[in-house]
Design a protein around this motif. Structure first.
Motif, PDB file in Angstrom:
ATOM      1  N   LEU A 156       6.108  66.734 -38.843  1.00 60.30           N
ATOM      2  CA  LEU A 156       6.658  68.089 -38.888  1.00 60.30           C
ATOM      3  C   LEU A 156       7.406  68.335 -40.198  1.00 60.30           C
ATOM      4  O   LEU A 156       7.371  69.443 -40.743  1.00 60.30           O
ATOM      5  CB  LEU A 156       7.589  68.317 -37.696  1.00 60.30           C
ATOM      6  N   LYS A 157       8.065  67.298 -40.688  1.00 64.70           N
ATOM      7  CA  LYS A 157       8.772  67.437 -41.969  1.00 64.70           C
ATOM      8  C   LYS A 157       7.788  67.741 -43.096  1.00 64.70           C
ATOM      9  O   LYS A 157       8.041  68.594 -43.956  1.00 64.70           O
ATOM     10  CB  LYS A 157       9.549  66.161 -42.274  1.00 64.70           C
ATOM     11  N   ALA A 158       6.643  67.045 -43.059  1.00 62.46           N
ATOM     12  CA  ALA A 158       5.630  67.267 -44.101  1.00 62.46           C
ATOM     13  C   ALA A 158       5.043  68.670 -43.995  1.00 62.46           C
ATOM     14  O   ALA A 158       4.785  69.326 -45.012  1.00 62.46           O
ATOM     15  CB  ALA A 158       4.526  66.224 -43.978  1.00 62.46           C
ATOM     16  N   VAL A 159       4.851  69.147 -42.772  1.00 63.40           N
ATOM     17  CA  VAL A 159       4.222  70.454 -42.564  1.00 63.40           C
ATOM     18  C   VAL A 159       5.193  71.597 -42.850  1.00 63.40           C
ATOM     19  O   VAL A 159       4.822  72.603 -43.475  1.00 63.40           O
ATOM     20  CB  VAL A 159       3.677  70.569 -41.123  1.00 63.40           C
ATOM     21  N   THR A 160       6.441  71.456 -42.390  1.00 65.71           N
ATOM     22  CA  THR A 160       7.421  72.541 -42.558  1.00 65.71           C
ATOM     23  C   THR A 160       8.062  72.530 -43.939  1.00 65.71           C
ATOM     24  O   THR A 160       8.549  73.560 -44.406  1.00 65.71           O
ATOM     25  CB  THR A 160       8.523  72.441 -41.497  1.00 65.71           C
ATOM     26  N   GLY A 161       8.105  71.342 -44.569  1.00 67.32           N
ATOM     27  CA  GLY A 161       8.634  71.277 -45.925  1.00 67.32           C
ATOM     28  C   GLY A 161      10.070  70.838 -46.052  1.00 67.32           C
ATOM     29  O   GLY A 161      10.589  70.702 -47.160  1.00 67.32           O
ATOM     30  N   SER A 162      10.759  70.592 -44.923  1.00 62.71           N
ATOM     31  CA  SER A 162      12.147  70.123 -45.015  1.00 62.71           C
ATOM     32  C   SER A 162      12.563  69.433 -43.721  1.00 62.71           C
ATOM     33  O   SER A 162      12.007  69.700 -42.654  1.00 62.71           O
ATOM     34  CB  SER A 162      13.106  71.292 -45.286  1.00 62.71           C
ATOM     35  N   SER A 163      13.558  68.549 -43.839  1.00 62.60           N
ATOM     36  CA  SER A 163      14.069  67.832 -42.663  1.00 62.60           C
ATOM     37  C   SER A 163      14.715  68.791 -41.674  1.00 62.60           C
ATOM     38  O   SER A 163      14.573  68.635 -40.449  1.00 62.60           O
ATOM     39  CB  SER A 163      15.087  66.777 -43.103  1.00 62.60           C
ATOM     40  N   GLU A 164      15.433  69.787 -42.197  1.00 57.64           N
ATOM     41  CA  GLU A 164      16.131  70.733 -41.330  1.00 57.64           C
ATOM     42  C   GLU A 164      15.136  71.553 -40.500  1.00 57.64           C
ATOM     43  O   GLU A 164      15.298  71.722 -39.289  1.00 57.64           O
ATOM     44  CB  GLU A 164      16.999  71.677 -42.184  1.00 57.64           C
ATOM     45  N   LYS A 165      14.094  72.054 -41.169  1.00 58.33           N
ATOM     46  CA  LYS A 165      13.082  72.830 -40.450  1.00 58.33           C
ATOM     47  C   LYS A 165      12.344  71.956 -39.443  1.00 58.33           C
ATOM     48  O   LYS A 165      11.966  72.421 -38.355  1.00 58.33           O
ATOM     49  CB  LYS A 165      12.094  73.439 -41.444  1.00 58.33           C
ATOM     50  N   ALA A 166      12.114  70.696 -39.809  1.00 53.08           N
ATOM     51  CA  ALA A 166      11.427  69.774 -38.903  1.00 53.08           C
ATOM     52  C   ALA A 166      12.252  69.531 -37.639  1.00 53.08           C
ATOM     53  O   ALA A 166      11.714  69.505 -36.530  1.00 53.08           O
ATOM     54  CB  ALA A 166      11.153  68.452 -39.612  1.00 53.08           C
ATOM     55  N   LYS A 167      13.564  69.367 -37.796  1.00 53.69           N
ATOM     56  CA  LYS A 167      14.444  69.160 -36.638  1.00 53.69           C
ATOM     57  C   LYS A 167      14.450  70.390 -35.739  1.00 53.69           C
ATOM     58  O   LYS A 167      14.399  70.272 -34.505  1.00 53.69           O
ATOM     59  CB  LYS A 167      15.867  68.832 -37.100  1.00 53.69           C
ATOM     60  N   ASP A 168      14.508  71.579 -36.348  1.00 50.60           N
ATOM     61  CA  ASP A 168      14.480  72.818 -35.554  1.00 50.60           C
ATOM     62  C   ASP A 168      13.159  72.948 -34.806  1.00 50.60           C
ATOM     63  O   ASP A 168      13.137  73.334 -33.628  1.00 50.60           O
ATOM     64  CB  ASP A 168      14.681  74.034 -36.468  1.00 50.60           C
ATOM     65  N   ALA A 169      12.068  72.631 -35.499  1.00 49.18           N
ATOM     66  CA  ALA A 169      10.748  72.720 -34.877  1.00 49.18           C
ATOM     67  C   ALA A 169      10.619  71.737 -33.721  1.00 49.18           C
ATOM     68  O   ALA A 169      10.101  72.083 -32.652  1.00 49.18           O
ATOM     69  CB  ALA A 169       9.664  72.443 -35.917  1.00 49.18           C
ATOM     70  N   PHE A 170      11.111  70.518 -33.922  1.00 53.07           N
ATOM     71  CA  PHE A 170      10.990  69.502 -32.880  1.00 53.07           C
ATOM     72  C   PHE A 170      11.855  69.851 -31.672  1.00 53.07           C
ATOM     73  O   PHE A 170      11.475  69.580 -30.528  1.00 53.07           O
ATOM     74  CB  PHE A 170      11.378  68.133 -33.441  1.00 53.07           C
ATOM     75  N   GLU A 171      12.995  70.474 -31.918  1.00 50.67           N
ATOM     76  CA  GLU A 171      13.856  70.907 -30.816  1.00 50.67           C
ATOM     77  C   GLU A 171      13.145  71.989 -29.997  1.00 50.67           C
ATOM     78  O   GLU A 171      13.185  71.981 -28.764  1.00 50.67           O
ATOM     79  CB  GLU A 171      15.187  71.438 -31.368  1.00 50.67           C
ATOM     80  N   LEU A 172      12.502  72.927 -30.693  1.00 44.76           N
ATOM     81  CA  LEU A 172      11.732  73.972 -30.005  1.00 44.76           C
ATOM     82  C   LEU A 172      10.612  73.348 -29.171  1.00 44.76           C
ATOM     83  O   LEU A 172      10.383  73.753 -28.012  1.00 44.76           O
ATOM     84  CB  LEU A 172      11.152  74.935 -31.040  1.00 44.76           C
ATOM     85  N   ILE A 173       9.933  72.376 -29.756  1.00 37.53           N
ATOM     86  CA  ILE A 173       8.821  71.706 -29.065  1.00 37.53           C
ATOM     87  C   ILE A 173       9.313  71.009 -27.802  1.00 37.53           C
ATOM     88  O   ILE A 173       8.694  71.113 -26.735  1.00 37.53           O
ATOM     89  CB  ILE A 173       8.143  70.702 -30.018  1.00 37.53           C
ATOM     90  N   LYS A 174      10.430  70.303 -27.885  1.00 38.11           N
ATOM     91  CA  LYS A 174      10.957  69.583 -26.725  1.00 38.11           C
ATOM     92  C   LYS A 174      11.411  70.539 -25.628  1.00 38.11           C
ATOM     93  O   LYS A 174      11.177  70.297 -24.444  1.00 38.11           O
ATOM     94  CB  LYS A 174      12.111  68.659 -27.156  1.00 38.11           C
ATOM     95  N   GLN A 175      12.055  71.627 -26.011  1.00 38.96           N
ATOM     96  CA  GLN A 175      12.505  72.606 -25.021  1.00 38.96           C
ATOM     97  C   GLN A 175      11.321  73.263 -24.327  1.00 38.96           C
ATOM     98  O   GLN A 175      11.338  73.471 -23.108  1.00 38.96           O
ATOM     99  CB  GLN A 175      13.377  73.663 -25.702  1.00 38.96           C
ATOM    100  N   PHE A 176      10.281  73.583 -25.097  1.00 34.71           N
ATOM    101  CA  PHE A 176       9.084  74.186 -24.508  1.00 34.71           C
ATOM    102  C   PHE A 176       8.378  73.196 -23.580  1.00 34.71           C
ATOM    103  O   PHE A 176       7.958  73.548 -22.480  1.00 34.71           O
ATOM    104  CB  PHE A 176       8.133  74.635 -25.624  1.00 34.71           C
ATOM    105  N   THR A 177       8.277  71.955 -24.022  1.00 26.89           N
ATOM    106  CA  THR A 177       7.588  70.930 -23.236  1.00 26.89           C
ATOM    107  C   THR A 177       8.270  70.692 -21.897  1.00 26.89           C
ATOM    108  O   THR A 177       7.599  70.462 -20.884  1.00 26.89           O
ATOM    109  CB  THR A 177       7.547  69.606 -24.030  1.00 26.89           C
ATOM    110  N   ALA A 178       9.589  70.744 -21.886  1.00 28.76           N
ATOM    111  CA  ALA A 178      10.353  70.437 -20.672  1.00 28.76           C
ATOM    112  C   ALA A 178      10.027  71.362 -19.507  1.00 28.76           C
ATOM    113  O   ALA A 178      10.237  70.996 -18.343  1.00 28.76           O
ATOM    114  CB  ALA A 178      11.848  70.501 -20.973  1.00 28.76           C
ATOM    115  N   THR A 179       9.500  72.548 -19.784  1.00 34.59           N
ATOM    116  CA  THR A 179       9.232  73.518 -18.721  1.00 34.59           C
ATOM    117  C   THR A 179       7.739  73.753 -18.506  1.00 34.59           C
ATOM    118  O   THR A 179       7.363  74.684 -17.794  1.00 34.59           O
ATOM    119  CB  THR A 179       9.899  74.868 -19.057  1.00 34.59           C
ATOM    120  N   THR A 180       6.899  72.930 -19.116  1.00 37.86           N
ATOM    121  CA  THR A 180       5.446  73.122 -18.993  1.00 37.86           C
ATOM    122  C   THR A 180       4.769  71.831 -18.557  1.00 37.86           C
ATOM    123  O   THR A 180       5.411  70.778 -18.462  1.00 37.86           O
ATOM    124  CB  THR A 180       4.831  73.561 -20.339  1.00 37.86           C
TER     125      THR A 180
END
Length: 274
Positions: free
Chosen positions: A77-101
């Motif tokens: 995700l860091k490579a795709v988004t371009g930064s560690s901060e964006k990667a962390k935000d993206a991964f948090e979104l992914i985990k929250q979405f996964t938890a309810t699906t």
């Protein structure tokens, strides 16, 4: 005169007596077995310790493996988004979405990356709409994400899995869903808008319906365990494994000259034997 209840009580007493007799027999057998095993190192107490150790090792391996997998996903995700901060935000979104699906976190991360590569910003609402379409047709979220990516490049074959036919006409696409035709622009924004509209109008409860099934409950449990394992790994386990692995790598590299000497010595010894 005996009532049915009285008869039932008599039958229960008889069954209880028989059960007690059976339990006594079992206890006697276990007692003899344990006496026999006492002279051995591998008695029942030690067996329990062995099984506990094996279980602990397997659990540790599962935690380390899951934590490493999550770490790899975040690196992607860091490579795709371009930064560690964006990667962390993206991964948090992914985990929250996964938890309810009913989708696994690794697959959600793959779908997220696929949509991002198609020039689509995968917000939580976007992921939910795509998840609803996938759940409605019994598909994985990676499949609808890939179908969307392909459609943005002019390849619409995968959309048929979701009941959608498409006809390319210059810079326009005619989408056919449930015998209704819709003409849209041939770009990612219009394609995503069309798919999200279908999700909201026809499949808005698909994810919730799936989550209420036994399969959904088990899937959510697996996701919760994976996220917990990842948290354990991030709390220090991965640092220990990384440091230990680097030290072992250095040790192996330092041992290379000695390995060559040992190899030549063994060769000479076998030549002498022959």
């Amino acid at each position: 005169m005996a009532t049915p209840v009285d008869q039932l009580i008599v039958e229960i007493k008889a069954e209880t007596a028989q059960l007690r007799k059976g339990l006594n027999d079992v206890n006697r057998q276990l007692g003899r077995a344990n006496k026999t095993a006492k002279s051995s190192v591998m008695n029942f107490g030690n067996l329990a310790k062995v099984f506990a150790t094996i279980g602990g090792l397997r659990l540790g391996g599962a935690i380390a493996g899951t934590a490493r997998e999550f770490q790899d996903l975040e690196a992607t995700l860091k490579a795709v988004t371009g930064s560690s901060e964006k990667a962390k935000d993206a991964f948090e979104l992914i985990k929250q979405f996964t938890a309810t699906t009913t989708f696994q976190v690794q697959n959600v991360a793959t779908a997220f990356t696929t949509l991002l590569n198609a020039g689509i910003t995968p917000t939580s609402d976007t992921m939910k709409d795509f998840g609803n379409i996938a759940a409605a047709f019994g598909k994985d979220i990676t499949q609808i994400a890939q179908a969307t990516f392909n459609a943005t490049t002019g390849e619409t074959e995968m959309l048929k899995q979701f009941g959608i036919k498409a006809k390319l006409e210059g810079d326009k696409i005619t989408m056919i869903f449930r015998e209704q035709e819709t003409v849209i622009d041939r770009d990612s924004k219009a394609i995503v808008g069309f798919l999200r509209n279908i999700a909201q109008e026809d499949f808005s409860t698909a994810l919730d319906d799936r989550a209420k099934t036994a399969t959904g409950a088990i899937s959510n449990l697996k996701d919760a365990i994976s996220i917990t394992f990842s948290a354990i790994g991030e709390s220090g386990l991965l640092d220990v494994l990384t440091t230990a692995s680097l030290r072992l790598k250095k040790l192996a590299e330092d041992a290379e000259p000695a390995a060559e000497i040992i190899g030549r010595t063994i060769k000479v010894a076998f030549e002498g034997l022959s």
